[in-house]
Motif scaffolding. Structure first.
Motif, PDB file in Angstrom:
ATOM      1  N   TYR A  59      -6.591   1.545  -1.716  1.00 34.30           N
ATOM      2  CA  TYR A  59      -7.753   1.518  -0.282  1.00 34.30           C
ATOM      3  C   TYR A  59      -7.935  -0.480   0.211  1.00 34.30           C
ATOM      4  CZ  TYR A  59     -10.024   6.265  -1.159  1.00 34.30           C
ATOM      5  OH  TYR A  59      -9.676   7.030  -1.767  1.00 34.30           O
TER       6      TYR A  59
ATOM      7  N   THR B 160      -5.469  -2.334   9.023  1.00 39.32           N
ATOM      8  CA  THR B 160      -5.914  -1.236   9.410  1.00 39.32           C
ATOM      9  C   THR B 160      -7.887  -1.245  11.151  1.00 39.32           C
ATOM     10  OG1 THR B 160      -8.104  -1.373   7.895  1.00 39.32           O
ATOM     11  CG2 THR B 160      -6.630  -0.272   6.953  1.00 39.32           C
TER      12      THR B 160
ATOM     13  N   CYS C 123     -12.131   9.976  11.752  1.00 34.69           N
ATOM     14  CA  CYS C 123     -11.660  10.688  13.538  1.00 34.69           C
ATOM     15  C   CYS C 123     -10.733   8.944  13.828  1.00 34.69           C
ATOM     16  CB  CYS C 123     -12.466  10.208  14.333  1.00 34.69           C
ATOM     17  SG  CYS C 123     -11.836  10.771  15.865  1.00 34.69           S
TER      18      CYS C 123
ATOM     19  N   ALA D  69     -16.978   9.161  18.277  1.00 33.18           N
ATOM     20  CA  ALA D  69     -16.691   7.971  18.637  1.00 33.18           C
ATOM     21  C   ALA D  69     -17.906   7.326  19.475  1.00 33.18           C
ATOM     22  CB  ALA D  69     -15.210   8.243  20.271  1.00 33.18           C
TER      23      ALA D  69
ATOM     24  N   PHE E 126      -4.467   3.342   9.267  1.00 33.45           N
ATOM     25  CA  PHE E 126      -5.934   4.227   8.518  1.00 33.45           C
ATOM     26  C   PHE E 126      -5.352   4.125   7.988  1.00 33.45           C
ATOM     27  CE2 PHE E 126      -4.694   5.926  12.980  1.00 33.45           C
ATOM     28  CZ  PHE E 126      -5.555   6.048  13.725  1.00 33.45           C
ATOM     29  N   GLU E 127      -6.523   3.921   6.958  1.00 32.13           N
ATOM     30  CA  GLU E 127      -6.784   4.199   5.228  1.00 32.13           C
ATOM     31  C   GLU E 127      -7.479   5.903   4.916  1.00 32.13           C
ATOM     32  OE1 GLU E 127      -9.865   0.960   3.713  1.00 32.13           O
ATOM     33  OE2 GLU E 127      -8.255  -0.161   4.497  1.00 32.13           O
TER      34      GLU E 127
ATOM     35  N   ARG F  36     -12.609   0.688  15.689  1.00 33.32           N
ATOM     36  CA  ARG F  36     -12.847   1.026  16.969  1.00 33.32           C
ATOM     37  C   ARG F  36     -14.029  -0.102  17.400  1.00 33.32           C
ATOM     38  NH1 ARG F  36     -13.521   5.430  19.271  1.00 33.32           N
ATOM     39  NH2 ARG F  36     -13.714   6.783  17.809  1.00 33.32           N
TER      40      ARG F  36
ATOM     41  N   ARG G  20       0.499  -1.508   0.107  1.00 33.25           N
ATOM     42  CA  ARG G  20      -0.165   0.072   0.387  1.00 33.25           C
ATOM     43  C   ARG G  20       0.571   1.274  -0.071  1.00 33.25           C
ATOM     44  NH1 ARG G  20      -3.305  -0.472   5.523  1.00 33.25           N
ATOM     45  NH2 ARG G  20      -4.338   1.596   3.865  1.00 33.25           N
TER      46      ARG G  20
ATOM     47  N   SER H 107      -9.489   9.307  16.891  1.00 32.39           N
ATOM     48  CA  SER H 107      -9.401   9.080  17.743  1.00 32.39           C
ATOM     49  C   SER H 107      -7.812   9.704  18.714  1.00 32.39           C
ATOM     50  CB  SER H 107      -9.757   7.810  18.217  1.00 32.39           C
ATOM     51  OG  SER H 107      -9.671   7.601  19.514  1.00 32.39           O
TER      52      SER H 107
ATOM     53  N   HIS I 298     -16.511   7.534  11.290  1.00 31.95           N
ATOM     54  CA  HIS I 298     -15.813   6.329  11.219  1.00 31.95           C
ATOM     55  C   HIS I 298     -14.226   7.360  10.819  1.00 31.95           C
ATOM     56  CE1 HIS I 298     -13.542   2.912   9.729  1.00 31.95           C
ATOM     57  NE2 HIS I 298     -13.757   3.433   8.553  1.00 31.95           N
TER      58      HIS I 298
ATOM     59  N   LEU J 295      -9.531   8.391   3.004  1.00 25.26           N
ATOM     60  CA  LEU J 295     -10.782   7.938   3.263  1.00 25.26           C
ATOM     61  C   LEU J 295     -11.729   9.717   3.076  1.00 25.26           C
ATOM     62  CD1 LEU J 295     -12.982   5.827   2.786  1.00 25.26           C
ATOM     63  CD2 LEU J 295     -13.485   6.736   4.984  1.00 25.26           C
TER      64      LEU J 295
ATOM     65  N   GLU K  28     -19.679   6.425  16.022  1.00 25.00           N
ATOM     66  CA  GLU K  28     -19.350   5.675  15.297  1.00 25.00           C
ATOM     67  C   GLU K  28     -19.936   4.273  15.967  1.00 25.00           C
ATOM     68  OE1 GLU K  28     -15.032   4.817  14.721  1.00 25.00           O
ATOM     69  OE2 GLU K  28     -15.869   3.827  13.098  1.00 25.00           O
TER      70      GLU K  28
END
Lengths: 339, 391, 563
Positions: A323, A330, C502, C52, C464-465, A333, A270, C504, C500, C467, C55
């Motif tokens: 992606y 990844t 965020c 949060a 993270f991705e 939460r 990636r 955090s 999503h 987005l 989400e």
């Protein structure tokens, strides 16, 4: 307002004892705390992740090496699985024997074989080849830390080109290991086994997925898990995951899956990184950053090896999607996807 | 009713009667006929067993080890170089106190290459911690194999049944095969207390440090010493079933009152017995057939040697640079006795050299000469075949 | 003593007897660190906390978290200049979270659903506190005082509450219904006694308020225009920007219909008025500012005080902005303006290090306009404040807002020279309420440190991705005529998208990274939330202190500290 005062989670803050909390963890713990691996040991983590995913209904044969030594100094054992260590080179055969026994007894318990790169690429290779050729229903896991770590970092067939070990030291006549890292997966794949894959501790969800897949495979399966050794590679133990991740991102350790020798999947890169990003974190490659021609040449050589891997397995380009979540590195939460 | 069988085939059948669940082997002369026999029984559906044809003896021993700890009765067989390639695993099996049985079709060791019979291979494993039982006949090999599984499983020790290559393994003779009922009655299903099972996930093969290693070795040593009772008991119990006994740890044969003793291991005894019978003019001898070399039956040996003036220890192996292997041990256990016999330690029949009936005469001559015994000699060697400095 | 069994096998999990924690020289701890959005929010909102909850699907919980700091999210979600988004760490990764969109969504949702503030009735016997001015500062102070258990008398000179929000913010930015609904709910809180049309100094005196209450909060607006002239020339038909804006907001018309106008100033009033004039059909609307159009690369002290979003919409609507310009002199014909002479200006650091405006000679230009409107700010009318208002403002202690030398009297919002936005006013009101509570319970007003936000570099962004951010629908410039709200709100999926996205920052995501990556099985997961707000407990009996958990924590919530 003040930021919250710093504090660690301690026993006093939760309503149950920490022992109880430990016993109630929602994951199977194949490898318990109190083992004596070095701080930040990649192999301990890999073994932990593997056994968690493999579950309790297994028996394990373990080759001689760090993993065996740091888990079982008598009278203690960190394993919560039936486990045996015999000698260095016979783990695949011991596993084959266990598998034959369980098969004869009609039991479904899965047999695992654990070995380091020495026990896989080198001294254990003949037994491994035989086991695969005979098609035993064994999942063989190679914790690849790219040298003989248990004896104090000597080169193995898995040591990457140009890496420093105590038996491949750099000097006036040498730039570390002269030879290439053995392409073990291709050799394994040539056995035409149903499933063979590489994985990395930096991609735990991919790793778990492959363990489960290998467990579900009838017949011999093989998993090579790249497991950094902070002591042997000369990096900060806190950076074990980062180093492992960079090995993948640079293309030096391709994450691939094979069925019956056919490539069926790759983990796309990636965030492509130059090999120097990976190498410079490790003392074993320190001599490659000297200001001389040989060092520059070997750096380029390693970059070329990485480029060749990327090209060979199409780690970028068509297959790679920005992606991509297949790699599942990844976070989300609420976690759980790694459970 | 006796059947005319080749020794190896008979052994294969005897092993099958013991219902091994996993057999692992790598072919080596002169063991091959045994495992071929088992493979055929499995192929014919006469034996329900996983036959694992491994890629080396190292793996053969390892597969057997893995099978035994995973709860299956396991068996392997080898000889010569194969035994040496197994060596590290054999020590490990014994040290982990894993019960399994192997046949050693005794053969010389390289180099130079020699594929014929002596006992250098099993002798090289003397200190591996295995029980070693030497068989004088194929009938004894059959019966000892059955006993070996019970001994192994009761003592939690591996047992090596030593059978002279070719001399026994490749000899066709009439043999009494026990019935399956007899074997089943004698040998209960395999059980290993400390095996591997997810219900009780033990860790075998731990790292034992200096603070505990001596105790582990002490325990192993004493387990072997205690195994003497079990060897005797197995021979007696099996004797009740089939009506054949082999003396337990050792057997005194020949002329019990003779003051000349000859101690042997393995099949050479038959030759010597025949020679004594065919030469009534030669002094008669008391034969001591040492069946259990490990554990070494010190007390039984002292009793067997009572009243001897001369004792010839005839070996099929040697420890170059010292001499005999069994001889010094015999000498040592008799040393404390009042008037111990003079001991003559010789080797013969190395690398398959034919031991004819004349051997008995040559041995008796050692005593007749009245000379003080040499520490050791290879009695059938011809020094004239050697350059002068090597004679 | 363990007896050695045959072969020296070992029992499962007995390694727990070996406490590898003794190897440790550093230990990991959980440390909640302020997210940049939280540290940057003038109202004190912890956006990261409510994102949060969004989400997790707990919209009401998110709103309750939000209104624990700011009772007016439907309003601020529309009018705030959202410094939270300028500070958002995610802007360095791809795009900032559209926090104001989430704030507005939650505020609107609360009104639709009729959610009640999570505030208890302070009771009839609660100690009374007076609040002067029902603008954002006073409303916030009143709300937080009730939360803290006080009864509040809220006096307001105007017939209705809202202050600047009602008088000076155009309806296309803040619809009346939104304002009314939000304020009605607040004013209906048990414990608030609202007294409109009660002007300090006219209908009630400061002394009377002081006598009947245990503490005071003063939240007056700035409604007194500053005197303005260019080179001592004042046009005869001069109106201030605020006067015109208020007239338009309340009546929908302007007194004159000029052809071309120059507005002097760079604040929200100036920009709002410029846009109003365009809506009224004024062809050429010029905005003269000493500063530049705010943009990410423009330093804060060189940027116009108006919100970037408003300025860019004004430009879209045809307002011409003259950056770095000042008015040198007016060109008058009689008393009527026919043009003005502009000069390039910039703030430069003087020999004392303080910034001052410097005009560059030889850069003068002439701009032909038939109207000039100063919108350079207003002052607090000192009447009734008994001398507390000095030079148009009230001097206060910067954190709690207590008026210098007047224990028990607090102030904030427009009354402070350094605060002029609704969000700042809300924050001032909240901190003052907390300060009053401290004063009345005898606790000292200790100086408070500002939040130290967690920097981008302390996050592990690998997890993270990329987005894209959700964007609100905006009316195209050619349709922006009447009072219709220009910006729409985010829809549910947009809000979920932002929650999503965020990162955090500085808080536990419960992502399981630490639990998964510990080679020593020394991070234990808890079913409930641990006392420190995380979902994990370190087992220091075995933790060797390798630091993997801290290094791989995506949000920077774990820190290594020396033993």
């Amino acid at each position: 307002m003040n930021a919250n005062p710093s504090k660690g989670s301690t026993l006093a803050e939760i309503p149950i004892s920490i022992e109880t909390l430990r016993s109630r963890q929602p994951r199977f713990r194949g490898l318990e705390s109190g083992h004596r691996a070095c701080q930040g040991c990649g192999e301990a983590l890999a073994a932990r992740l593997t056994t968690e995913a493999a579950g309790p209904d297994v028996v394990v044969a373990n080759a001689t090496g760090c993993l065996e030594v740091f888990t079982t100094p008598w009278p203690q054992s960190a394993w919560r699985l039936p486990w045996i260590h015999s000698v260095f080179g016979n783990v695949a055969a011991v596993a084959a024997g266990m598998e034959a026994a369980l098969k004869q007894q009609g039991r479904a318990t899965q047999v695992l074989a654990f070995a380091g790169d020495g026990g896989t690429f080198d001294i254990g290779f003949q037994a491994l080849s035989g086991m695969m050729e005979r098609g035993h229903n064994v999942m063989f896991v190679c914790f690849d830390n790219e040298a003989y770590m248990n004896t104090g970092v000597q080169r193995s067939g898995s040591t990457p080109h140009a890496a420093m070990t105590t038996t491949s030291p750099p000097g006036r006549e040498r730039m570390g290991k002269r030879h290439m890292k053995k392409d073990i997966l291709s050799i394994i794949a040539a056995h035409h086994i149903p499933y063979a894959a590489t994985a990395s501790v930096a991609f735990p969800s991919d790793l778990r997925k492959k363990v489960r897949r290998a467990m579900d495979t009838e017949g011999a399966s093989f998993l090579q898990i790249h497991s950094p050794c902070p002591l042997g590679w000369g990096h900060d133990g806190a950076k074990t995951i980062e180093v492992a991740r960079l090995a993948v991102q640079t293309g030096l350790f391709p994450i691939i899956e094979m069925e019956r020798g056919e490539l069926i999947g790759t983990l796309p890169i990636r965030n492509p990184r130059p090999v120097s990003d990976y190498l410079k974190l490790q003392n074993r490659f320190r001599h490659l950053f000297a200001d001389d021609f040989r060092a520059r040449k070997e750096l380029e050589h390693l970059q070329a090896i990485a480029d060749r891997n990327i090209e060979r397995y199409e780690l970028r380009g068509v297959r790679a999607e920005s992606y991509d979540t297949e790699g599942a590195d990844t976070v989300h939460r609420g976690g759980d996807r790694w459970a | 009713m006796p059947l005319a069988l080749e020794g190896s085939q008979a052994l294969a059948r005897a092993i099958a009667l013991c219902r091994p669940q996993v057999v692992a082997a790598y072919p080596i002369t002169p063991q091959t006929h045994i495992v071929e026999g088992i493979a055929k029984l499995v192929a014919d559906g006469q034996l329900d067993c996983e036959m694992v044809s491994v890629e080396s003896e190292h793996s053969a021993a390892s597969v057997a080890l893995g099978a035994a700890v995973a709860g299956s009765r396991a068996y392997t067989a080898s000889a010569s170089q194969g035994i040496l390639l197994m060596a590290e695993v054999l020590f490990d099996i014994a040290g982990l106190r894993v019960p399994l049985v192997m046949t050693c079709a005794n053969r010389a060791l390289s180099g130079p290459l020699n594929i014929w019979n002596d006992q250098q291979d099993s002798m090289a494993m003397r200190d591996s911690g295995w029980i070693q039982l030497y068989c004088a006949t194929n009938q004894e090999a059959i019966d000892t194999t059955v006993q070996a599984f019970r001994i192994a499983e009761r003592c939690e020790l591996p047992v090596m049944v030593c059978v002279d290559g070719f001399t026994l393994t490749h000899t066709l003779e009439p043999l009494e095969m026990p019935t399956q009922e007899q074997v089943d009655g004698f040998l209960p299903p395999y059980f290993f207390r400390h095996g591997l099972h997810p219900d009780e996930p033990r860790s075998l093969g731990t790292l034992v440090g200096p603070e505990h290693f001596s105790e582990v070795r002490h325990a192993h040593h004493h387990a072997l010493l205690r195994a003497q009772d079990e060897i005797v008991q197995a021979d007696a119990d099996w004797g009740e079933v089939v009506g054949r006994q082999y003396g337990g740890l050792l057997e005194v044969r020949g002329e019990p009152e003779a003051t000349l003793g000859i101690l042997t291991l393995g099949s050479v005894l038959g030759t010597l017995e025949d020679a004594m019978e065919e030469n009534p003019d030669l002094p008669r001898a008391r034969f001591i057939k040492l069946r259990s070399f490990r554990p070494f039956p010190a007390q039984a040996l002292r009793e067997a040697c009572a009243g001897l003036e001369h004792l010839i220890v005839l070996e099929r192996a040697l420890s170059p640079g010292y001499g005999g292997i069994v001889g010094p041990e015999v000498q040592a256990v008799l040393a404390g006795q009042s008037s111990p016999p003079k001991i003559y330690n010789v080797a013969a029949g190395l690398g398959g050299r034919d031991m004819s009936l004349e051997l008995y005469g040559r041995l008796v001559d050692l005593i007749a000469s009245g000379r003080e015994p040499e520490p050791f000699c290879i009695i059938d060697a011809d020094p004239m075949l050697l350059p002068e400095e090597d004679r | 003593m363990t007896l050695i069994p045959p072969g020296a096998f070992a029992r499962p999990g007995t390694s727990l007897d070996f406490k590898t924690g003794t190897w440790r020289v550093e230990k990991p701890i959980h440390q909640r660190r302020a997210a940049p959005c939280h540290a940057a929010c003038p109202a004190g909102e912890d956006a990261q906390a409510y994102l949060a909850q969004v989400e997790m699907g707990n919209l009401r919980g998110a709103w309750e978290t939000l209104v624990s700091a700011n009772p007016l999210p439907a309003i601020t979600g529309r009018v705030c200049h959202h410094p939270c988004e300028s500070a958002c760490n995610r802007k360095d990764y791809d795009e900032a979270i559209t926090i104001h969109g989430v704030e507005r969504f939650l505020g609107d949702r609360a009104m639709q659903e009729g959610w009640a503030y999570p505030v208890a009735d302070p009771g009839r016997d609660a100690p009374p506190v007076a609040v002067v001015g029902a603008g954002p500062a006073g409303l916030s102070a009143a709300y937080h005082l009730v939360r803290a258990g006080y009864r509040v008398t809220l006096v307001e000179a105007m017939p209705v509450a809202g202050g600047t929000m009602r008088t000076a913010i155009p309806r296309y930015r803040l619809p009346t219904e939104t304002l009314d609904q939000e304020l009605e709910r607040l004013l209906a809180l048990p414990g608030i006694h609202f007294r409109p049309q009660t002007k300090l100094g006219r209908d009630i005196s400061l002394q009377e308020l002081q006598a009947e209450h245990q503490a005071l909060f003063l939240g007056p607006g700035r409604r007194k225009g500053r005197e303005w002239s260019a080179d001592f020339a004042v046009p005869g038909d001069l109106h201030t920007g605020l006067q015109l804006l208020e007239a338009w907001v309340s009546e929908g018309t302007l007194p004159d219909q000029p052809r071309s106008v120059a507005i002097v100033g760079g604040g929200n009033t100036a920009v709002d008025l410029a846009r109003v004039l365009r809506r009224q059909g004024v062809e050429n609307v010029h905005l003269i500012s000493h500063q530049r159009v705010p943009a990410p690369d423009v330093p804060a002290d060189d940027a116009m005080r108006a919100t970037y979003r408003e300025v860019s919409q004004a430009i879209e609507e045809g307002v011409i902005i003259h950056e770095h310009r000042g008015v040198r002199r007016l060109i008058l014909r009689g008393e009527r303006v026919v043009g003005m002479e502009l000069v390039h200006m910039k703030k430069l650091a003087g020999p004392d290090g303080r910034l001052r405006r410097v005009a560059f000679e030889g850069t003068e230009t002439v701009l032909h306009v038939d109207h000039v409107i100063p919108a350079i700010g207003q002052d607090v009318d000192p009447e009734g404040f008994n001398g507390l208002v000095v030079r148009g403002q009230i001097m206060v202690e910067p954190w709690w807002g207590e008026v210098a030398d007047h224990t028990g009297i607090f102030s904030g919002g427009d009354a402070r020279s350094d605060h002029g936005t609704v969000s700042e006013a809300v924050g001032d009101g909240r901190r003052a309420a907390l300060g009053i509570a401290r004063r009345l319970s005898g606790r000292p007003l200790e100086p408070q440190a500002t939040l130290e936000p967690i920097p981008y570099g302390d996050l592990n962004l690998h997890y993270f991705e990329s987005l894209p951010a959700a964007r609100e629908p905006v009316l195209p410039p050619d349709q922006r005529r009447g009072l219709e709200e220009i910006e729409g709100g985010l829809d549910g999926s947009g809000v979920r998208n932002e929650a999503h996205r965020c990162l955090s920052c500085g808080d536990c995501l419960a992502c399981d990274n630490c639990w998964t990556l510990c080679p020593d099985q020394s991070v234990l997961k808890t079913r409930d939330v641990a006392a420190d707000g995380s979902h994990y407990v370190f087992d220091y009996n075995y933790c060797k202190g390798c630091g993997i958990c801290a290094h791989e924590c995506p949000t920077g919530y774990i820190r290594m500290v020396p033993e």
